[in-house]
Design a protein around this motif. Structure first.
Motif, PDB file in Angstrom:
ATOM      1  N   VAL A  93       0.837  -1.197   0.000  1.00  0.00           N
ATOM      2  CA  VAL A  93       0.000   0.000   0.000  1.00  0.00           C
ATOM      3  C   VAL A  93       0.876   1.253   0.000  1.00  0.00           C
ATOM      4  CG1 VAL A  93      -1.859   1.226   1.166  1.00  0.00           C
ATOM      5  CG2 VAL A  93      -1.761  -1.271   1.277  1.00  0.00           C
ATOM      6  N   ASP A  94       0.941   1.929  -1.158  1.00  0.00           N
ATOM      7  CA  ASP A  94       1.664   3.195  -1.223  1.00  0.00           C
ATOM      8  C   ASP A  94       0.685   4.341  -0.983  1.00  0.00           C
ATOM      9  OD1 ASP A  94       0.219   3.360  -3.583  1.00  0.00           O
ATOM     10  OD2 ASP A  94       1.920   2.819  -4.854  1.00  0.00           O
ATOM     11  N   ASP A  95       1.176   5.566  -1.055  1.00  0.00           N
ATOM     12  CA  ASP A  95       0.335   6.726  -0.756  1.00  0.00           C
ATOM     13  C   ASP A  95      -0.884   6.851  -1.676  1.00  0.00           C
ATOM     14  OD1 ASP A  95       1.905   7.446   1.389  1.00  0.00           O
ATOM     15  OD2 ASP A  95       3.158   8.827   0.232  1.00  0.00           O
ATOM     16  N   PRO A  96      -0.728   6.714  -2.995  1.00  0.00           N
ATOM     17  CA  PRO A  96      -1.919   6.794  -3.854  1.00  0.00           C
ATOM     18  C   PRO A  96      -2.936   5.704  -3.553  1.00  0.00           C
ATOM     19  CG  PRO A  96       0.075   7.093  -5.153  1.00  0.00           C
ATOM     20  CD  PRO A  96       0.504   6.655  -3.792  1.00  0.00           C
ATOM     21  N   GLN A  97      -2.458   4.492  -3.296  1.00  0.00           N
ATOM     22  CA  GLN A  97      -3.381   3.403  -2.977  1.00  0.00           C
ATOM     23  C   GLN A  97      -4.088   3.642  -1.656  1.00  0.00           C
ATOM     24  OE1 GLN A  97      -0.660   0.013  -3.347  1.00  0.00           O
ATOM     25  NE2 GLN A  97      -1.894  -0.748  -5.053  1.00  0.00           N
ATOM     26  N   LEU A  98      -3.367   4.189  -0.679  1.00  0.00           N
ATOM     27  CA  LEU A  98      -3.999   4.498   0.606  1.00  0.00           C
ATOM     28  C   LEU A  98      -5.108   5.525   0.421  1.00  0.00           C
ATOM     29  CD1 LEU A  98      -4.103   4.199   3.673  1.00  0.00           C
ATOM     30  CD2 LEU A  98      -2.353   5.988   3.833  1.00  0.00           C
ATOM     31  N   THR A  99      -4.870   6.497  -0.440  1.00  0.00           N
ATOM     32  CA  THR A  99      -5.900   7.495  -0.726  1.00  0.00           C
ATOM     33  C   THR A  99      -7.121   6.846  -1.368  1.00  0.00           C
ATOM     34  OG1 THR A  99      -4.196   9.187  -1.041  1.00  0.00           O
ATOM     35  CG2 THR A  99      -6.388   9.640  -1.947  1.00  0.00           C
TER      36      THR A  99
END
Length: 288
Positions: free
Chosen positions: A142-148
């Motif tokens: 889970v990277d930042d875009p996926q977390l968003t």
């Protein structure tokens, strides 16, 4: 080939050296797991009331196929997972009004989705870890875009549930009476299936397609063993989902195994304890 010793097995499952450094690498996964555990536990209450645990598994298989297709063609995996899950959810919602029809449709969709997903993964030339992660989850995926994405979708599901809470509760308890009282049961059911498809799709990113039930069904099933209150059950289900997801991630950080065994084990132990407590409470209630 030498068998794995007990010490080696333990170190693969639980190894907390450099735990602080590893913890910093998976902050996004912990946040995503917390959100999905809470929302998954909440929607799971309606899944249990509507006897749709089998539907969760069917949706997850099509979600897996969509994610595998996205991986193969180099597009956003979350988007692919969403497309597959929504297709399955809408098909089940439109064609499976009755339990018998619904189970037949799910029984057809599940092997088709799984077979399609396996085909896409077999054609994918990339790392095997990416393939395996779609089935069993990935702790650092889970990277930042996926977390968003995950947070926004989970929030949308939560808001959607709150908006249809009363008619959905009525329809879940007695669909015939709800329809007679003017509740738009078909619209409510289809909306619920779309919300379920969304949360299943994002759960696949954390726990994998094969074990989504541990976040969407088991916490609610445990809560229903402890109470029948319309307030207590959702609260307990959210707490159990949160503990299962976050606890599993925190344990998995210290091992070299996939994340899913930790989450599913915690989820199962919570259900087992809840079942035992529920069984002990029944005789006491009968004495009153």
């Amino acid at each position: 080939m030498l068998p794995v010793g007990a010490g080696d097995l333990w170190s693969r499952m639980f190894n907390f050296e450099n735990y602080g450094e590893l913890l910093g690498l998976v902050q996004n996964s912990i946040l995503a797991g917390a959100v999905l555990g809470i929302v998954g536990g909440l929607i799971g209450v309606f899944v249990m009331q509507r006897d749709m645990a089998f539907a969760v598994h069917g949706i997850s298989e099509l979600s897996f196929a969509g994610a595998a297709a996205a991986l193969l063609f180099g597009v956003n995996v979350v988007a692919g997972s969403l497309v597959g899950a929504l297709i399955a959810a809408i098909v089940i919602g439109l064609l499976g009004a009755r339990a018998r029809d619904r189970n037949s449709i799910i029984g057809v969709l599940m092997p088709f989705g799984l077979g399609l997903g396996i085909l896409f993964l077999a054609l994918y030339p990339g790392r095997s870890a990416n393939k395996f992660g779609l089935l069993t989850g990935q702790i650092i995926s889970v990277d930042d875009p996926q977390l968003t994405w995950l947070s926004a979708i989970s929030l949308a599901v939560l808001v959607g549930l709150l908006l249809i809470w009363r008619p959905l509760s009525f329809d879940s308890l007695d669909a015939d009476v709800a329809a007679a009282r003017g509740v738009p049961t078909r619209f409510v059911s289809l909306t619920f299936m779309v919300l379920l498809g969304l949360i299943v799709a994002v759960s696949v990113q954390i726990i994998g397609a094969l074990l989504v039930l541990a976040l969407v069904v088991t916490p609610a099933a445990a809560a229903l063993r402890l109470s029948a209150s319309p307030i207590v059950v959702p609260v307990l289900a959210m707490v159990f989902g949160f503990v299962s997801a976050v606890g599993g991630i925190l344990l998995a950080i210290g091992g070299s195994l996939p994340i899913s065994p930790y989450i599913t084990t915690i989820s199962f132990l919570i259900y087992l304890v809840a079942r035992l407590v529920g069984l002990r409470a029944k005789p006491r209630a009968g004495l009153r």
